[in-house]
Design a protein around this motif. Structure first.
Motif, mmCIF file in Angstrom:
data_model
loop_
_atom_site.group_PDB
_atom_site.id
_atom_site.type_symbol
_atom_site.label_atom_id
_atom_site.label_comp_id
_atom_site.label_asym_id
_atom_site.label_seq_id
_atom_site.Cartn_x
_atom_site.Cartn_y
_atom_site.Cartn_z
ATOM 1 N N GLU A 1 0.857 -1.786 -0.040
ATOM 2 C CA GLU A 1 0.022 0.076 -0.023
ATOM 3 C C GLU A 1 1.383 1.611 -0.243
ATOM 4 N N TRP A 2 0.252 2.329 -0.751
ATOM 5 C CA TRP A 2 1.338 2.947 -0.597
ATOM 6 C C TRP A 2 2.686 3.306 -1.274
ATOM 7 N N GLY A 3 2.945 2.279 -2.569
ATOM 8 C CA GLY A 3 4.081 2.151 -2.969
ATOM 9 C C GLY A 3 4.695 3.137 -4.073
ATOM 10 N N ASP A 4 4.132 3.754 -4.771
ATOM 11 C CA ASP A 4 4.323 4.461 -6.089
ATOM 12 C C ASP A 4 5.287 5.270 -5.339
ATOM 13 N N GLY A 5 6.311 5.776 -6.485
ATOM 14 C CA GLY A 5 7.320 5.627 -6.159
ATOM 15 C C GLY A 5 8.079 5.105 -5.320
ATOM 16 N N LYS A 6 8.880 3.870 -5.060
ATOM 17 C CA LYS A 6 9.232 3.646 -3.486
ATOM 18 C C LYS A 6 9.584 1.982 -4.118
ATOM 19 N N VAL A 7 8.840 1.411 -4.785
ATOM 20 C CA VAL A 7 8.818 -0.278 -4.255
ATOM 21 C C VAL A 7 9.471 -0.851 -6.117
ATOM 22 N N GLU A 8 9.294 0.226 -6.960
ATOM 23 C CA GLU A 8 8.792 0.169 -8.779
ATOM 24 C C GLU A 8 10.035 -0.938 -9.002
ATOM 25 N N GLU A 9 11.349 -0.794 -8.530
ATOM 26 C CA GLU A 9 12.137 -1.133 -8.491
ATOM 27 C C GLU A 9 12.654 -2.465 -8.192
ATOM 28 N N LEU A 10 11.805 -3.710 -7.467
ATOM 29 C CA LEU A 10 11.563 -4.507 -7.050
ATOM 30 C C LEU A 10 11.309 -5.475 -8.377
ATOM 31 N N SER A 11 10.354 -5.423 -9.363
ATOM 32 C CA SER A 11 9.811 -6.010 -9.902
ATOM 33 C C SER A 11 9.692 -5.005 -11.742
ATOM 34 N N GLU A 12 10.146 -5.904 -12.774
ATOM 35 C CA GLU A 12 9.656 -5.486 -13.467
ATOM 36 C C GLU A 12 8.579 -5.724 -13.952
ATOM 37 N N ASP A 13 7.854 -6.395 -13.657
ATOM 38 C CA ASP A 13 6.512 -6.743 -14.210
ATOM 39 C C ASP A 13 5.344 -6.550 -12.301
ATOM 40 N N ARG A 14 4.877 -5.660 -12.337
ATOM 41 C CA ARG A 14 4.259 -5.709 -11.558
ATOM 42 C C ARG A 14 2.665 -5.055 -12.052
ATOM 43 N N LEU A 15 1.899 -5.086 -10.687
ATOM 44 C CA LEU A 15 0.445 -4.936 -11.127
ATOM 45 C C LEU A 15 -0.213 -3.674 -10.211
ATOM 46 N N ARG A 16 -0.441 -2.618 -11.120
ATOM 47 C CA ARG A 16 -0.648 -1.462 -9.995
ATOM 48 C C ARG A 16 -2.513 -1.355 -9.941
ATOM 49 N N VAL A 17 -2.870 -1.204 -9.081
ATOM 50 C CA VAL A 17 -3.973 -1.350 -8.189
ATOM 51 C C VAL A 17 -4.600 0.467 -8.134
ATOM 52 N N LEU A 18 -5.416 0.852 -8.616
ATOM 53 C CA LEU A 18 -5.636 2.067 -8.035
ATOM 54 C C LEU A 18 -6.769 2.400 -7.737
ATOM 55 N N ILE A 19 -7.379 2.498 -6.725
ATOM 56 C CA ILE A 19 -8.838 2.960 -6.092
ATOM 57 C C ILE A 19 -9.099 4.455 -6.020
ATOM 58 N N ASP A 20 -10.226 4.680 -6.965
ATOM 59 C CA ASP A 20 -10.247 6.238 -6.641
ATOM 60 C C ASP A 20 -12.108 5.922 -6.340
ATOM 61 N N ARG A 21 -11.851 7.082 -4.581
ATOM 62 C CA ARG A 21 -13.783 7.100 -4.381
ATOM 63 C C ARG A 21 -13.898 8.445 -4.373
ATOM 64 N N ALA A 22 -15.334 8.428 -4.284
ATOM 65 C CA ALA A 22 -15.601 10.182 -3.843
ATOM 66 C C ALA A 22 -14.820 10.598 -1.965
ATOM 67 N N THR A 23 -14.552 11.607 -2.180
ATOM 68 C CA THR A 23 -14.218 12.533 -0.976
ATOM 69 C C THR A 23 -14.828 13.104 -0.644
ATOM 70 N N GLY A 24 -14.476 13.726 0.752
ATOM 71 C CA GLY A 24 -15.525 14.572 1.152
ATOM 72 C C GLY A 24 -16.354 14.043 2.122
ATOM 73 N N ASP A 25 -17.019 14.680 2.832
ATOM 74 C CA ASP A 25 -18.237 14.102 3.477
ATOM 75 C C ASP A 25 -19.660 13.157 2.676
ATOM 76 N N THR A 26 -18.808 12.409 2.925
ATOM 77 C CA THR A 26 -20.162 11.313 1.921
ATOM 78 C C THR A 26 -19.973 9.973 2.500
ATOM 79 N N ASP A 27 -20.717 8.357 2.394
ATOM 80 C CA ASP A 27 -20.606 7.963 2.743
ATOM 81 C C ASP A 27 -21.125 6.442 1.362
ATOM 82 N N ASP A 28 -21.078 7.340 0.289
ATOM 83 C CA ASP A 28 -21.043 6.990 -1.062
ATOM 84 C C ASP A 28 -19.462 6.077 -0.889
#
Length: 196
Positions: free
Chosen positions: A147-174
């Protein structure tokens, strides 16, 4: 955050505008930037149960040596997804956020790969700071989820799976989340088919 699991996650496959090659570079969020040769799949998840189920589905395609990088706001569902990965991989121990211990190792109960779950949020440096965790030693026989590995662990492997989770921000229960999977390297060329 317990919501009923009423329907499967809606799935769409991202394609670049005007592309004719299905393996061409997909559009990825600006925070990540386009990655040449990447395969991109976008999913919509509407509950924590669906996020955990997505983790179980992803676990079916993971193998020892896989590096999975999770990115998303606080509360986006990174640990929930990892909990599903742990269930799908059949590992020991409750998968919880490793924020205060940085990394947790969950051994397999089914002769599969261990799950190494890392929270790199408090680590400011790149791979140098990560070396103390010996992830390069764990990677060949484990599934390493950072978690939070962008810019920190890419050198571990040329092959990797990035999972980007986007959610509504602010005061919401969505509970709706847009999950973008970006498979980088030859290992992930069949990502779309594997998730079908």
């Amino acid at each position: 955050m317990e919501a009923p699991h009423n329907s499967p996650a809606a799935e769409t496959v991202s394609e670049p505008a005007g592309a004719t090659d299905p393996d061409a570079v997909g559009a990825v969020p600006e925070t990540v930037g386009a990655v040449p040769g990447a395969v991109t799949v976008t999913l919509t998840v509407t509950s924590p149960e669906q996020m955990q189920d997505l983790g179980r589905r992803l676990a079916r395609v993971l193998a020892p040596g896989d590096l999975v990088m999770l990115t998303g706001e606080l509360g986006a569902g990174k640990t929930t997804l990892t909990r599903g990965l742990g269930e799908g991989l059949g590992v020991r121990g409750a998968v919880t956020s490793p924020t205060f211990v940085i990394a947790r190792v969950h051994p397999s109960l089914v002769q599969g790969p261990a799950l190494v779950h890392v929270d790199a949020y408090r680590l400011g440096g790149g791979l140098d700071e990560m070396e103390d965790l010996d992830l390069d030693v764990s990677l060949p026989e484990s599934v390493v989820v950072v978690e939070w590995g962008d810019g920190k662990v890419e050198e571990l492997s040329e092959d990797r799976l990035r999972v980007l989770i986007d959610r509504a921000t602010g005061d919401t229960d969505d509970e709706r989340r847009e999950v973008t999977l970006v498979g980088i390297g030859a290992r992930w060329a069949g990502l779309r088919e594997a998730l079908a």
